[in-house]
Design a protein around this motif. Structure first.
Motif, short mmCIF file in Angstrom:
data_model
loop_
_atom_site.label_atom_id
_atom_site.label_comp_id
_atom_site.label_asym_id
_atom_site.label_seq_id
_atom_site.Cartn_x
_atom_site.Cartn_y
_atom_site.Cartn_z
N ARG A 21 2.08 8.61 -3.11
CA ARG A 21 0.95 8.95 -3.98
C ARG A 21 1.36 9.93 -5.08
O ARG A 21 0.85 9.87 -6.19
CB ARG A 21 -0.20 9.50 -3.15
N THR A 68 0.85 -1.19 0.00
CA THR A 68 0.00 0.00 0.00
C THR A 68 0.89 1.24 0.00
O THR A 68 2.10 1.16 0.24
CB THR A 68 -0.90 0.03 1.23
N LYS A 100 -3.36 -1.39 -10.37
CA LYS A 100 -4.70 -1.03 -9.89
C LYS A 100 -5.47 -2.31 -9.66
O LYS A 100 -5.60 -3.14 -10.54
CB LYS A 100 -5.42 -0.17 -10.92
N GLY A 134 -9.05 -3.06 -8.62
CA GLY A 134 -10.32 -2.38 -8.40
C GLY A 134 -10.05 -0.89 -8.30
O GLY A 134 -9.45 -0.30 -9.18
N ARG A 135 -10.45 -0.29 -7.20
CA ARG A 135 -10.16 1.14 -7.03
C ARG A 135 -8.93 1.37 -6.16
O ARG A 135 -8.56 2.51 -5.89
CB ARG A 135 -11.37 1.85 -6.44
N HIS A 136 -8.32 0.28 -5.73
CA HIS A 136 -7.12 0.38 -4.89
C HIS A 136 -5.86 0.41 -5.75
O HIS A 136 -5.81 -0.20 -6.81
CB HIS A 136 -7.05 -0.80 -3.92
N VAL A 137 -4.86 1.12 -5.27
CA VAL A 137 -3.57 1.20 -5.95
C VAL A 137 -2.55 0.50 -5.08
O VAL A 137 -2.43 0.78 -3.89
CB VAL A 137 -3.16 2.67 -6.19
#
Length: 74
Positions: A27, A7, A39, A41-44
């Motif tokens: 980020r 993360t 990516k 889903g919507r997570h990086v």
């Protein structure tokens, strides 16, 4: 086995930027596409190898100089 995906918070801790900026630096690297990311889903998530490569590319080696003997003055 699949590579470990980190993360932004984990990357910040690895890079040592967590205490000063939190997740902001990783980020920003992602937004500027300066580091590889995945990516999900919507997570990086950032592959551990991408963090290692980022560090290796920016590691500066020390300069070694040869010491010359002092010249005698007339």
């Amino acid at each position: 086995m699949a590579e470990r995906l980190l993360t932004a918070a984990e990357v910040a801790e690895l890079l040592g930027t967590w205490k000063t900026n939190g997740e902001r630096f990783p980020r920003r690297l992602i937004a500027e596409r300066r580091i590889a990311y995945v990516k999900v889903g919507r997570h990086v998530r950032i592959p551990a190898s991408a963090v290692d490569a980022f560090i290796a590319e920016r590691t500066v080696q020390p300069v070694t100089t040869r010491r010359r003997p002092l010249r005698k003055v007339a």
